[in-house]
Write a protein that holds these residues in place. Structure first.
Motif, PDB file in Angstrom:
ATOM      1  N   ASP A 273       1.115  -0.756  -0.115  1.00 12.60           N
ATOM      2  CA  ASP A 273      -0.117   0.086   0.164  1.00 12.60           C
ATOM      3  C   ASP A 273       0.698   1.097  -0.295  1.00 12.60           C
ATOM      4  O   ASP A 273       0.425   2.443   0.417  1.00 12.60           O
ATOM      5  CB  ASP A 273      -0.898  -0.049   1.123  1.00 12.60           C
ATOM      6  CG  ASP A 273       0.418   0.439   2.569  1.00 12.60           C
ATOM      7  OD1 ASP A 273       1.172  -0.191   2.799  1.00 12.60           O
ATOM      8  OD2 ASP A 273      -0.873   0.217   3.652  1.00 12.60           O
ATOM      9  N   GLY A 274       1.865   1.167   0.193  1.00 12.87           N
ATOM     10  CA  GLY A 274       3.392   2.268  -0.112  1.00 12.87           C
ATOM     11  C   GLY A 274       3.703   2.711   1.146  1.00 12.87           C
ATOM     12  O   GLY A 274       4.906   3.433   1.254  1.00 12.87           O
ATOM     13  N   SER A 275       2.913   1.863   2.640  1.00  9.86           N
ATOM     14  CA  SER A 275       3.976   2.756   3.000  1.00  9.86           C
ATOM     15  C   SER A 275       5.218   1.487   3.743  1.00  9.86           C
ATOM     16  O   SER A 275       5.349   0.987   3.160  1.00  9.86           O
ATOM     17  CB  SER A 275       2.521   2.124   4.578  1.00  9.86           C
ATOM     18  OG  SER A 275       2.604   0.727   4.671  1.00  9.86           O
ATOM     19  N   LEU A 276       5.643   2.411   4.290  1.00  8.33           N
ATOM     20  CA  LEU A 276       6.500   1.818   5.221  1.00  8.33           C
ATOM     21  C   LEU A 276       7.230   0.310   5.600  1.00  8.33           C
ATOM     22  O   LEU A 276       6.911   0.887   7.017  1.00  8.33           O
ATOM     23  CB  LEU A 276       7.850   3.173   5.554  1.00  8.33           C
ATOM     24  CG  LEU A 276       9.456   2.468   5.934  1.00  8.33           C
ATOM     25  CD1 LEU A 276      10.695   2.806   5.086  1.00  8.33           C
ATOM     26  CD2 LEU A 276      10.185   3.304   7.194  1.00  8.33           C
ATOM     27  N   TYR A 277       7.595  -0.250   5.593  1.00 14.46           N
ATOM     28  CA  TYR A 277       7.556  -1.202   6.072  1.00 14.46           C
ATOM     29  C   TYR A 277       9.029  -1.371   6.918  1.00 14.46           C
ATOM     30  O   TYR A 277       8.722  -1.651   7.872  1.00 14.46           O
ATOM     31  CB  TYR A 277       8.172  -2.287   4.972  1.00 14.46           C
ATOM     32  CG  TYR A 277       8.575  -3.798   4.901  1.00 14.46           C
ATOM     33  CD1 TYR A 277       7.512  -4.228   6.091  1.00 14.46           C
ATOM     34  CD2 TYR A 277       9.973  -4.193   5.053  1.00 14.46           C
ATOM     35  CE1 TYR A 277       7.192  -6.792   6.435  1.00 14.46           C
ATOM     36  CE2 TYR A 277      10.095  -5.550   6.159  1.00 14.46           C
ATOM     37  CZ  TYR A 277       8.907  -7.071   6.286  1.00 14.46           C
ATOM     38  OH  TYR A 277       9.527  -7.439   7.224  1.00 14.46           O
ATOM     39  N   GLY A 278      10.058  -0.522   6.260  1.00 15.55           N
ATOM     40  CA  GLY A 278      11.230  -0.764   7.507  1.00 15.55           C
ATOM     41  C   GLY A 278      12.587   0.244   6.491  1.00 15.55           C
ATOM     42  O   GLY A 278      12.720  -0.112   5.265  1.00 15.55           O
ATOM     43  N   SER A 279      13.412   0.269   7.299  1.00 13.79           N
ATOM     44  CA  SER A 279      14.566   1.662   6.932  1.00 13.79           C
ATOM     45  C   SER A 279      16.062  -0.081   6.992  1.00 13.79           C
ATOM     46  O   SER A 279      15.972  -0.316   8.171  1.00 13.79           O
ATOM     47  CB  SER A 279      14.656   2.135   7.745  1.00 13.79           C
ATOM     48  OG  SER A 279      15.594   2.605   6.683  1.00 13.79           O
ATOM     49  N   VAL A 280      16.091   0.164   6.001  1.00 14.65           N
ATOM     50  CA  VAL A 280      17.788  -0.988   6.232  1.00 14.65           C
ATOM     51  C   VAL A 280      18.681   0.322   6.263  1.00 14.65           C
ATOM     52  O   VAL A 280      19.118  -0.342   7.575  1.00 14.65           O
ATOM     53  CB  VAL A 280      18.193  -1.263   4.434  1.00 14.65           C
ATOM     54  CG1 VAL A 280      18.974  -2.059   4.978  1.00 14.65           C
ATOM     55  CG2 VAL A 280      16.651  -2.547   4.042  1.00 14.65           C
TER      56      VAL A 280
END
Length: 303
Positions: A273-280
Motif C-alpha cells: 500500500d506504499g507505507s514504509l515496511y522498514g528502513s535498512v
C-alpha cells in the motif's frame, strides 16, 4: 565544498519598517565606515582566460565624491603566490559618488593551480582609522578553488564503488568494493546509468546538477536497487523491492577535477500500500572512475 559568502552588514538589516498600514523609511545616519563586505570568499578558478572574481567592498554611507582606497596583500597570511596563482587587476578600489559598494577584481591562473592545492591570500584595505569599523575590521581572506569543466563522459566506463553498506550487517556479499560499468543515459540530460551498483542485474540512475559549478551536486530519485530476495538471501520483505534514494539531510556531490562522486543513500522497503515496511539504513557511497588498465588489474584480482 564551500561557497562564496555574501550579504551586507547588520547596519543595513532594516532599511524599511512598516507600522500598521503606513510605510516609514528609516535611513542610516551613523558613522561612515569602509570595509570588505565579508571576511571570507571562495574564488572559483575556471579555465576561461577572461574569468575574473570580485571581492566586494562596502561603505555604510554614500557621499557626494569618489572614494579611492588602497588594497594590500598580507603576505604572512597568504600561501598563494601573486603573479603565479593570481593577480589583483588593481591595487586600488573606487567607490563612486552616491554609491555604497565596489569590488577588488582578482584574476586567477587555472594552469598553475593543482586539483588538490589549498591556496589562498589575505587582503587589507588601507584606510584612515576613523573609517575603520572595529566590529568588521579591514581584512578579508580569499580561497582559490579550482573548477574543472564538466564532461559527463568522464563519469562513464569503469567505476569502483566503495560503500559503508558493504561493511554493514545488511550486506550479504563478500567483497568490500565493486567494479561496475556506467554509461550516459540516452533519455535524460546529465544522467548516467550505474549498472549492477550493489547487485548484479539491477541498474540505477544518477543525475548531475550542473547549474552552479561551485556546488556540483548529484541527485537521485527513489528507484529499485534490488529485490529483497536477492538482497537478503531469499527472504521476501514488504512488497519485495529494496529501494534506494538520496536523503536531503546530507550533501551529495561530484568532483569534475578528480572524477568521483560522494553520495549519501538510504535503503527502504515498502508495503504493497506504499507505507514504509522498514528502513535498512543510510550509507555513504564513493564512486571513482578509473582507466581500462586499472580496471583490468582489478578484474584479475577477482573484482
Amino acid at each position: 565544498m564551500k561557497k562564496i559568502l555574501t550579504g551586507f552588514m547588520a547596519a543595513f538589516a532594516a532599511m524599511t519598517v512598516l507600522s500598521g498600514c503606513e510605510e516609514k523609511r528609516v535611513i542610516y545616519s551613523g558613522p561612515d565606515y569602509l570595509m570588505f563586505s565579508d571576511t571570507l570568499y571562495q574564488c572559483p578558478v575556471r579555465e576561461a582566460d577572461d574569468d575574473v572574481f570580485d571581492v566586494p567592498v562596502s561603505a555604510t554611507r554614500a557621499v557626494d565624491y569618489d572614494r579611492t582606497l588602497a588594497v594590500e596583500i598580507i603576505d604572512k597570511e597568504s600561501n598563494a603566490v601573486e603573479g603565479k596563482h593570481y593577480e589583483l587587476l588593481s591595487n586600488t578600489v573606487t567607490i563612486k559618488a552616491g554609491e555604497l559598494a565596489s569590488s577588488v577584481q582578482v584574476k586567477s591562473f587555472y594552469d598553475n593551480i593543482g586539483v588538490s592545492d589549498s591556496l589562498g591570500f589575505a587582503l587589507r584595505l588601507v584606510i584612515p582609522d576613523e573609517d575603520k569599523w572595529d566590529l568588521y575590521g579591514t581584512e578579508a581572506k580569499v580561497v582559490l578553488q579550482k573548477v574543472c569543466p564538466f564532461d559527463i563522459n568522464n563519469f562513464t566506463g569503469d567505476c569502483v564503488v566503495t560503500s559503508t553498506f558493504f561493511s554493514s550487517d545488511n550486506w550479504t556479499g563478500v567483497a568490500a568494493m565493486r567494479l561496475i560499468k556506467t554509461e550516459v543515459d540516452p533519455e535524460e540530460e546529465n544522467t548516467i546509468i550505474l549498472h549492477d551498483l550493489y547487485y548484479d542485474g539491477y541498474d540505477v540512475k544518477l543525475k548531475f546538477n550542473t547549474e552552479d559549478d561551485m556546488e556540483p551536486l548529484v541527485e537521485m530519485e527513489e528507484q529499485k536497487l534490488a529485490s529483497t530476495a536477492d538482497a537478503f538471501i531469499g527472504n521476501i520483505h514488504g512488497n519485495g523491492d529494496l529501494m534506494i534514494s538520496q536523503p536531503t539531510a546530507y550533501t551529495s556531490y561530484f568532483s569534475t577535477c578528480e572524477d568521483f562522486v560522494l553520495q549519501y543513500v538510504t535503503l527502504n522497503v515498502y508495503n504493497d500500500d506504499g507505507s514504509l515496511y522498514g528502513s535498512v539504513g543510510t550509507y555513504v557511497n564513493i564512486l571513482e572512475w578509473i582507466s581500462e588498465g586499472e580496471a583490468e588489474d582489478l578484474r584479475q584480482d577477482g573484482y
